[in-house]
Each structure stands twice: as C-alpha cells, then as structure tokens.
Design an enzyme around this catalytic site. Structure first.
Site, PDB file in Angstrom:
ATOM      1  N   ASN A 229      20.857  70.722 -15.932  1.00  0.00           N
ATOM      2  CA  ASN A 229      19.527  70.778 -15.324  1.00  0.00           C
ATOM      3  C   ASN A 229      19.372  69.980 -14.033  1.00  0.00           C
ATOM      4  O   ASN A 229      18.274  69.866 -13.509  1.00  0.00           O
ATOM      5  CB  ASN A 229      18.470  70.334 -16.339  1.00  0.00           C
ATOM      6  CG  ASN A 229      18.346  71.330 -17.471  1.00  0.00           C
ATOM      7  OD1 ASN A 229      18.543  72.520 -17.281  1.00  0.00           O
ATOM      8  ND2 ASN A 229      18.048  70.849 -18.651  1.00  0.00           N
ATOM      9  N   CYS A 230      20.437  69.444 -13.511  1.00  0.00           N
ATOM     10  CA  CYS A 230      20.396  68.678 -12.259  1.00  0.00           C
ATOM     11  C   CYS A 230      20.204  69.640 -11.074  1.00  0.00           C
ATOM     12  O   CYS A 230      20.903  70.648 -10.966  1.00  0.00           O
ATOM     13  CB  CYS A 230      21.702  67.902 -12.112  1.00  0.00           C
ATOM     14  SG  CYS A 230      21.987  67.185 -10.499  1.00  0.00           S
ATOM     15  N   ASP A 231      19.251  69.334 -10.195  1.00  0.00           N
ATOM     16  CA  ASP A 231      18.982  70.207  -9.044  1.00  0.00           C
ATOM     17  C   ASP A 231      20.197  70.366  -8.136  1.00  0.00           C
ATOM     18  O   ASP A 231      20.477  71.467  -7.651  1.00  0.00           O
ATOM     19  CB  ASP A 231      17.805  69.672  -8.223  1.00  0.00           C
ATOM     20  CG  ASP A 231      16.476  69.881  -8.941  1.00  0.00           C
ATOM     21  OD1 ASP A 231      16.409  70.717  -9.866  1.00  0.00           O
ATOM     22  OD2 ASP A 231      15.505  69.200  -8.570  1.00  0.00           O
TER      23      ASP A 231
END
Length: 122
Positions: free
Chosen positions: A10-12
């Site tokens: 979920n890290c941009d």
C-alpha cells in the site's frame, strides 16, 4: 535471474514503481515485507552493498515514532535490528536486478537501469 521488487503493497512510492514496471513491460516478482518479512542475510547483504544509511527510511512515520533511545547512536548493527523488527523502516522500493540494487523510485534511473533487463518475452 528475475527482477524482484521489495516493499509494502500500500505504499504510494511502491505503487508508482510497480505501475512504471508494468507500463514498460518489465517482468518482476513482488516481495511484500508486511506479509513475508525480510531475511537477516538479505538485509545484511544490502547493507554491505549500499550502506545501512541508504536503506534506513528516517523520514517514515515508523522511524519517527521510535523512542529517542532507539534513534540515538545508530550504527549498522542497531539499524539492521530496527529494520528487521519493523521492515516498514526499509526505504522503498528496493529493486534487485540480479546483481545490482536500486533504492527508491526515480523514473530516469529506472529507464537507464531497468528497461533493458526485464523485458517480457512476447
């Protein structure tokens, strides 16, 4: 050797890197720290190659929330222990090109280093 991208789903920044790889037709395996963790030997190898300072994400909330006692007197041993305990403290992504490591997502570096290595056969 296949390309492996290490990080957190979920890290941009991870999303940007994976989108770049997909849009450039680069085949890769995804290693999620949150679900799989990271092997101590792998992290030590990265540290030997890149330096622990390069790997430690001091800007992230996980590191910033640490007690000052954990942040003081950082050295390789202490930093590796922190990253093993909480892999979200490892900068993302780490891209293993099978002999070369890239840390962080910089499209210009990916164009130069990645595009030719991981093209899908088709």
């Amino acid at each position: 050797m296949p390309i492996t991208i290490y990080g957190i789903k979920n890290c941009d920044t991870m999303k940007k890197a994976r989108t770049w790889l997909d849009s450039h037709g680069v085949a890769y395996d995804f290693h999620d720290y949150k679900t799989t963790g990271i092997a101590k030997d792998t992290l030590k190898q990265w540290s030997d190659e890149l330096g622990w300072e390069t790997l430690l994400n001091r800007a992230g909330t996980t590191f910033r929330k640490l007690p000052d006692s954990d942040k003081e007197g950082l050295n390789e041993r202490k930093a590796l222990a922190l990253m093993l305990a909480q892999p979200s403290m490892i900068k993302r992504p780490v891209l293993d090109l099978g002999g070369k490591l890239l840390v962080g997502f910089k499209p210009d570096v990916y164009v130069k280093e990645v595009a030719s290595k991981g093209k899908r056969k088709g």
